[in-house]
Design a protein around this motif. Structure first.
Motif, short mmCIF file in Angstrom:
data_model
loop_
_atom_site.label_atom_id
_atom_site.label_comp_id
_atom_site.label_asym_id
_atom_site.label_seq_id
_atom_site.Cartn_x
_atom_site.Cartn_y
_atom_site.Cartn_z
N UNK A 7 0.83 -1.20 0.00
CA UNK A 7 0.00 0.00 0.00
C UNK A 7 0.87 1.26 0.00
N UNK A 8 2.00 1.19 0.71
CA UNK A 8 2.90 2.34 0.75
C UNK A 8 3.45 2.65 -0.64
N UNK A 83 5.76 14.99 3.20
CA UNK A 83 5.35 13.87 2.33
C UNK A 83 6.25 12.66 2.56
N UNK A 84 7.55 12.89 2.70
CA UNK A 84 8.47 11.79 2.99
C UNK A 84 8.10 11.12 4.31
N UNK A 85 7.80 11.91 5.31
CA UNK A 85 7.44 11.35 6.62
C UNK A 85 6.14 10.56 6.53
N UNK A 86 5.22 11.03 5.68
CA UNK A 86 3.97 10.29 5.50
C UNK A 86 4.23 8.93 4.87
N UNK A 89 5.79 6.59 7.39
CA UNK A 89 4.79 6.08 8.32
C UNK A 89 3.94 5.01 7.65
N UNK A 90 3.62 5.22 6.37
CA UNK A 90 2.86 4.21 5.63
C UNK A 90 3.61 2.88 5.55
N UNK A 91 4.93 2.97 5.36
CA UNK A 91 5.75 1.76 5.31
C UNK A 91 5.70 1.04 6.66
N UNK A 92 5.87 1.79 7.74
CA UNK A 92 5.83 1.19 9.07
C UNK A 92 4.47 0.55 9.34
N UNK A 93 3.40 1.25 8.94
CA UNK A 93 2.05 0.70 9.14
C UNK A 93 1.86 -0.58 8.32
#
Length: 337
Positions: A7-8, A83-86, A89-93
């Protein structure tokens, strides 16, 4: 990215404003940003490959590493890191989603759990090869590769059968490194069993004898079965898709290798530990559930409609498909912290 992606990575392609393609001939342009959304830059040593997958404004012919070294000093760091931080976070999720999915029960073993248990146990500098098929889904998603490891699959040709030969080639090239082949039972019956004879002939010449062949024993040409369901709306055609049962671990023992058979998810960790510390090549036979769906990161309406059509037509695995699909989506929705 694409059907094997996350998804990321889907969000990355959907929202990016610049696309840098380095030494790639990625053929599935439907998973790249929409034309006009992103500015394209491509690097390739073969000029014929430039601009054929995505409209590019800057085409650079040259060695990828050398070209990147020349480009890096020209980059300007953006102060806005939101945007990079988002994406981070998507990768971690997403890793949490994958862990939750891997821990879902199945009949008898969830194939995602097989790969998840391997991931944290991967030896430094190991060489991994994945066959084509559903094993490629879990290889692409559930393994965390570290610096120094090598990994490959038949990405361009997308054919069955390379998993075990690639691992053998790795051992001849790097006899001191652990090689791990991730293979489905269809590919194993196509040529993997015969290739084990080659392993039996040569393994004592290798300074590190460890070559592990994981066989996902699910009795199904699983990737094609799911493609028929999700892309064509056709139910599983048992006469063509069912793979005959075969005692892979026992066969390994017969030719002088080590065989491990596991049908209990709670024994997977122990099985991997045993395989990774063996004094000879190992066939690890995992009895897995063919109805665990390799859900793409973004399910389109057409895919959902096709799968529904397949189930309505009387797919032999319909009950398991519904149950496992519900668990997969639930793992994506519920919080995991």
């Amino acid at each position: 990215i694409g059907l094997l992606g996350t998804k990321a990575s889907w969000d990355l392609m959907t929202d990016c404003d610049t696309l840098l393609m380095v030494g790639t001939s990625f053929p599935y342009s439907e998973f790249l940003p929409e034309e006009g959304q992103a500015r394209g830059v491509q690097i390739d040593i073969d000029g014929r490959m430039l601009g054929i997958r995505y409209p590019t404004e800057v085409n650079l012919v040259g060695d990828s590493a050398e070209t990147l070294r020349a480009l890096i000093p020209l980059l300007e760091r953006k102060e806005d890191r939101s945007w990079r931080e988002e994406i981070e976070q998507n990768v971690a999720d997403w890793w949490e989603v994958l862990e939750a999915r891997a821990m879902n029960d199945a009949d008898p073993i969830n194939p995602q759990r097989v790969f998840w248990e391997l991931s944290s146990r991967l030896p430094d500098n190991c060489i991994i090869s994945s066959d084509s098929g559903s094993s490629a889904n879990w290889y692409a998603r559930d393994l965390k590769l570290r610096r120094g490891m090598k990994a490959s699959l038949s990405g361009t040709l997308a054919t069955m059968g390379p998993g075990v030969p690639y691992a053998i080639a790795a051992k001849f090239t790097h006899p001191d490194r652990v090689a791990i082949a991730l293979v489905g039972d269809g590919a194993m019956q196509m040529n993997g069993l015969a290739e084990l004879i080659t392993v039996a002939k040569y393994w004592e010449r290798w300074s590190d004898p460890r070559l592990i062949v994981l066989v996902l024993h699910n009795g199904d040409l699983n990737q094609v079965t799911w493609e028929q369901r999700a892309m064509e709306g056709d139910p599983k055609f048992d006469a063509a898709q069912t793979v005959p049962s075969f005692p892979y671990a026992r066969y390994a023992e017969l030719i002088g290798l080590k065989g491990i058979r596991v049908d209990d998810p709670e024994q997977l960790g122990t099985a991997w530990d045993e395989a990774l510390t063996a004094d000879r090549p190992v066939v690890l036979e995992a009895i897995t559930d063919p109805e665990v769906p390799p859900l793409p990161p973004h399910i389109t309406f057409e895919q959902a409609r096709a799968l529904t059509s397949a189930l309505r037509k009387g797919d032999s695995g319909s009950r398991g498909i519904v149950r496992q699909s519900f668990k997969e989506k639930l793992a994506e929705i519920l919080p995991h912290r």
